[in-house]
Design a protein around this motif. Sequence first.
Motif, PDB file in Angstrom:
ATOM      1  N   CYS A  68       1.740  15.906 -11.286  1.00 41.90           N
ATOM      2  CA  CYS A  68       1.952  15.207 -10.019  1.00 41.90           C
ATOM      3  C   CYS A  68       2.764  13.962 -10.336  1.00 41.90           C
ATOM      4  CB  CYS A  68       0.619  14.858  -9.378  1.00 41.90           C
ATOM      5  SG  CYS A  68      -0.302  16.288  -8.781  1.00 41.90           S
ATOM      6  N   SER A  71       2.927  10.353  -7.971  1.00 44.18           N
ATOM      7  CA  SER A  71       2.084  10.951  -6.940  1.00 44.18           C
ATOM      8  C   SER A  71       0.647  10.474  -7.041  1.00 44.18           C
ATOM      9  CB  SER A  71       2.162  12.485  -7.074  1.00 44.18           C
ATOM     10  OG  SER A  71       1.370  13.146  -6.130  1.00 44.18           O
ATOM     11  N   GLN A  76      -2.971  14.206  -3.661  1.00 46.70           N
ATOM     12  CA  GLN A  76      -2.553  15.552  -4.052  1.00 46.70           C
ATOM     13  C   GLN A  76      -3.221  16.016  -5.347  1.00 46.70           C
ATOM     14  OE1 GLN A  76      -0.098  13.094  -3.588  1.00 46.70           O
ATOM     15  NE2 GLN A  76       0.841  13.667  -1.646  1.00 46.70           N
ATOM     16  N   HIS A 134       6.414  16.518  -6.751  1.00 47.61           N
ATOM     17  CA  HIS A 134       7.047  15.192  -6.663  1.00 47.61           C
ATOM     18  C   HIS A 134       7.264  14.816  -5.193  1.00 47.61           C
ATOM     19  CE1 HIS A 134       9.518  11.819  -7.718  1.00 47.61           C
ATOM     20  NE2 HIS A 134      10.679  12.408  -7.469  1.00 47.61           N
TER      21      HIS A 134
END
Length: 262
Positions: A68, A71, A76, A134
């Motif tokens: 991730c 992020s 997420q 991303h």
Amino acid sequence: MQDIVDPAAHNRAAWDKYVQEGNEWSTPVSAEAVERARTGDWSIVLIGHEPVDRSWLPADLTGKDVLCLASGGGQQGPILAAAGARVTVFDNSPGQLGQDQLVAARDGLELRTVLGDMRYLSAFGDATFDVVFHPVSNLFVPDLAPVWRECFRVLRPGGTLLAGFLNPDVYLFDHEVLDERGELIVVHKLPYSDVTQYSAEERAAKFGADAPLEYSHTLTDQIGGQLAAGFVLTGFAEAPHHSDASAQYLSAYFATRAVKPG
């Protein structure tokens, strides 16, 4: 004359402050959402509030190595970990990574966090990940070519990059007028950056001294940059901004799915 500023250091402090203020992208997912993800009922966002197309990700995430990228925020990464992936969250903000660590501890998730600049992924070896996720964040760095090169390097052959980014046209407009009156008044040339458009004093007066620095990027840099790095594009999507008044006029977000050839 533009002032000299370190965007990574500035934006690290800015996002740490956002975490303290409860920014919407710093608010961890609920324990209920994590539990649902464990049963296969999950969604994550790549652009705005639009759930990413599940067909863009492996049908079964179990044992997949997922990065991730830029992020953090406890959103997420924890969901993907609960869905079975081996997740590494990489972010420039210790505060953002702390939100992922909070969710992992709260819900018993295996999840790794790594601090760093999205342009420099030397913490990872070649061909380490199956997926790089991303979401919209590369507006916080002035140059994109290193991001795409590093994404290509750390992905395994056949691996997938999912990237969300801003339509550069949103930077044309005076956003104070847009938000207050809903009018599109062109005031900026492209490519835009907070650093070249305003002095430090002007930025502080307009956005606040602690606001993140933003940079527009051409579609040549966004899409062409992925192609130049060696990716093959296999998916494209767009969406209006989730909260901006520009939503009635244009798509503010774009997303791409790209594959590293096997």
